[in-house]
Write a protein that holds these residues in place. Structure first.
Motif, mmCIF file in Angstrom:
data_model
loop_
_atom_site.group_PDB
_atom_site.id
_atom_site.type_symbol
_atom_site.label_atom_id
_atom_site.label_comp_id
_atom_site.label_asym_id
_atom_site.label_seq_id
_atom_site.Cartn_x
_atom_site.Cartn_y
_atom_site.Cartn_z
ATOM 1 N N ASP A 195 0.892 -1.185 -0.195
ATOM 2 C CA ASP A 195 -0.135 -0.150 -0.191
ATOM 3 C C ASP A 195 0.592 0.805 0.204
ATOM 4 O OD1 ASP A 195 -2.382 -1.217 0.469
ATOM 5 O OD2 ASP A 195 -2.568 -1.437 2.218
ATOM 6 N N LYS A 196 2.160 1.173 1.059
ATOM 7 C CA LYS A 196 2.380 2.547 0.921
ATOM 8 C C LYS A 196 3.970 2.148 1.358
ATOM 9 C CE LYS A 196 0.939 2.761 5.462
ATOM 10 N NZ LYS A 196 -0.219 3.176 6.257
ATOM 11 N N LEU A 197 4.737 2.977 1.382
ATOM 12 C CA LEU A 197 6.001 3.308 1.784
ATOM 13 C C LEU A 197 6.344 4.207 3.288
ATOM 14 C CD1 LEU A 197 9.458 1.989 2.032
ATOM 15 C CD2 LEU A 197 10.111 5.221 1.230
ATOM 16 N N LEU A 198 6.778 3.172 4.320
ATOM 17 C CA LEU A 198 7.025 3.712 5.776
ATOM 18 C C LEU A 198 8.340 4.520 5.873
ATOM 19 C CD1 LEU A 198 5.519 1.203 8.453
ATOM 20 C CD2 LEU A 198 4.652 3.397 7.321
ATOM 21 N N ILE A 199 8.236 5.585 6.134
ATOM 22 C CA ILE A 199 10.046 6.430 6.194
ATOM 23 C C ILE A 199 9.805 6.440 7.768
ATOM 24 C CG2 ILE A 199 10.407 8.828 6.131
ATOM 25 C CD1 ILE A 199 9.079 9.008 3.245
ATOM 26 N N TYR A 200 10.991 6.064 7.473
ATOM 27 C CA TYR A 200 11.446 5.733 9.671
ATOM 28 C C TYR A 200 12.428 7.097 9.871
ATOM 29 C CZ TYR A 200 10.331 0.974 8.296
ATOM 30 O OH TYR A 200 9.932 -0.645 8.479
ATOM 31 N N VAL B 9 5.470 8.641 7.173
ATOM 32 C CA VAL B 9 6.585 8.917 8.320
ATOM 33 C C VAL B 9 5.871 8.123 9.005
ATOM 34 C CG1 VAL B 9 7.627 10.664 9.519
ATOM 35 C CG2 VAL B 9 7.022 10.859 7.410
ATOM 36 N N ALA B 10 7.220 7.500 9.945
ATOM 37 C CA ALA B 10 6.898 6.220 11.145
ATOM 38 C C ALA B 10 8.501 6.786 11.931
ATOM 39 C CB ALA B 10 6.844 5.046 10.730
ATOM 40 N N PRO B 11 7.892 6.263 12.643
ATOM 41 C CA PRO B 11 8.978 6.626 13.772
ATOM 42 C C PRO B 11 11.026 6.035 13.800
ATOM 43 C CG PRO B 11 7.952 5.404 15.207
ATOM 44 C CD PRO B 11 7.155 5.889 13.858
ATOM 45 N N ARG B 12 11.658 6.098 14.113
ATOM 46 C CA ARG B 12 12.772 5.089 13.885
ATOM 47 C C ARG B 12 12.958 4.709 13.485
ATOM 48 N NH1 ARG B 12 17.731 10.109 16.084
ATOM 49 N NH2 ARG B 12 16.487 11.757 14.732
ATOM 50 N N ARG B 13 13.853 3.237 12.587
ATOM 51 C CA ARG B 13 14.082 2.496 12.689
ATOM 52 C C ARG B 13 15.107 2.039 14.352
ATOM 53 N NH1 ARG B 13 15.528 -0.926 7.307
ATOM 54 N NH2 ARG B 13 17.190 0.073 7.631
ATOM 55 N N ALA B 14 15.288 0.180 14.490
ATOM 56 C CA ALA B 14 16.062 0.498 15.844
ATOM 57 C C ALA B 14 17.456 0.580 14.787
ATOM 58 C CB ALA B 14 16.047 -0.431 16.730
ATOM 59 N N GLY B 15 18.774 0.909 15.384
ATOM 60 C CA GLY B 15 20.072 0.412 14.120
ATOM 61 C C GLY B 15 20.502 1.753 13.584
#
Ligand code: UD1
Length: 348
Positions: free
Chosen positions: A212-217, A288-294
């Motif tokens: 559906d969509k891209l999450l921008i981390y 826009v989503a939260p940052r990805r760990a690491g």
């Protein structure tokens, strides 16, 4: 040269095999087809204009690897085969250590026994760890933040130690930044098994309607547009880097050479999305989503050593990378077809 390409049915291995053949070498594929499809072989044959020798071997099997190398008459090994999903490596660290280290160890043992003098290794910019400044240089210290990354750090060390013990060995440690793109024909490309982990295959699957969509981390990084910046390089440029490295191993006195393979130019997540929209001709849904760990804010190469010593540069632009990815993805929305089960008619 007769060159054994481990993981030659995979994404980077397949493009490199073709370029080795185009450069006049005899590229021989070994793959266990665990994460790659058998149907890639027929496509490689069509692009190479001849039948490529393929062996189905699990390289953690010492005896089988020894038999392959013993009979092969190889001048060099280019070692791509390995597991590479960061998240999975955290869940199944022992699988990652036994598979990735085991295959390198059995290849090295077989090469030593049968006098194969050159080894080109698929390393990764992940060996620069979490806090490296940019641009990243080969003389920076190495570390890792997950088992996958540690397998790369450890395999580099194994190769350095092997070269101390056998000074006739010539090793290239190629530290890839972010390989993307596909062969210009659109018939071979990246076909990740399961849910992709990396940005470009995810964008391509959104563009083709598989997601559906891209999450921008994260859009709050200290970068010009707030999104993470990476050093994307075209897989065809990366493949050419392997051909250049192999040539160089034939003339150098240096036993272990480490080369960054990247463009030196960072591109943000939003810039990649925009370039892909231009390539596919429509806007892509993003959230826009939260940052990805690491994740780090920025990772890009200082590629000057490879340029000076190999005469190699990654010149293709982000627009070309996206156009070629789109050609592959739009012509193969579900990736490579599955071969009928039990069929290994295209294996030799
Ligand atoms: C990742 C791995 C790294 C590995 C490399 C190549 C992590 C933390 N790092 O690096 O160890 O060597 O792949 O396989 O997994 N992004 C999004 N949305 C997504 C996916 C990615 O915004 O759905 C962003 C990321 O935050 C990053 C950029 O896109 O800023 C690139 O991500 P990715 O393709 O996963 O590569 P790396 O993070 O460089």
């Amino acid at each position: 040269m007769r060159i054994l390409v481990s993981g030659g049915a995979g994404y980077i291995g397949s493009h490199t095999t073709l370029q080795l053949i185009a450069a006049g070498h005899d590229g021989v594929i070994v793959d266990d087809f665990r994460r790659s499809k058998r149907s890639v072989v027929a496509r490689l044959d069509a692009l190479a204009g001849r039948s490529i020798e393929v062996h189905e071997v699990d390289l953690t099997d010492l005896a089988a690897t020894d038999a392959l190398v013993s009979a092969g008459g190889f001048d060099a090994v280019v070692h791509f085969a390995g597991l590479k999903a960061v998240g999975e490596s955290v869940e199944k660290p022992l699988d990652y250590y036994s598979n990735n280290l085991g295959s390198t160890l059995s290849l090295l043992a077989a090469m030593s026994r049968h006098g194969v003098p050159k080894f080109v290794f698929s390393s990764s910019a992940t060996v620069y760890g979490e806090n490296a400044p940019v641009p990243m240089r080969e003389d920076f210290p190495t570390s890792a933040t997950n088992p996958y990354g540690w397998t790369k750090v450890m395999q580099e060390q194994i190769l350095r130690d092997a070269a101390v013990a056998d000074p006739s060995l010539r090793v290239a440690l190629l530290r890839y930044f972010n390989p993307v793109g596909a062969h210009a024909s659109g018939t071979i490309g990246e076909d990740p098994s399961g849910i992709p982990n990396n940005l470009m295959p995810l964008i391509a699957q959104v563009a083709v309607g598989r997601r559906d969509k891209l999450l921008i981390y994260g859009d709050d990084y200290p970068t010009p547009d707030g999104t993470g910046r990476r050093d994307y390089l075209h897989v065809e440029d990366l493949a050419a880097g392997h051909v250049a490295a192999l040539d160089r191993l034939g003339t150098t006195d240096v036993t272990v050479s480490t080369w960054n393979l990247g463009t030196g130019t960072p591109t943000s997540v939003r810039e990649v999305v925009d370039a892909f929209s231009r390539a596919c001709g429509h806007e892509l849904p993003v959230e826009v989503a939260p940052r990805r760990a690491g994740d780090v804010a920025e990772s890009y190469a200082d590629p000057s050593r490879a340029e000076a010593e190999l005469g190699w540069r990654a010149d293709r632009t982000i627009d070309q990378m996206c156009e070629d990815t789109w050609r592959w993805q739009s012509q193969n929305p579900d990736g490579y077809p599955d071969a009928p089960s039990g069929s290994s008619s295209d294996l030799r």
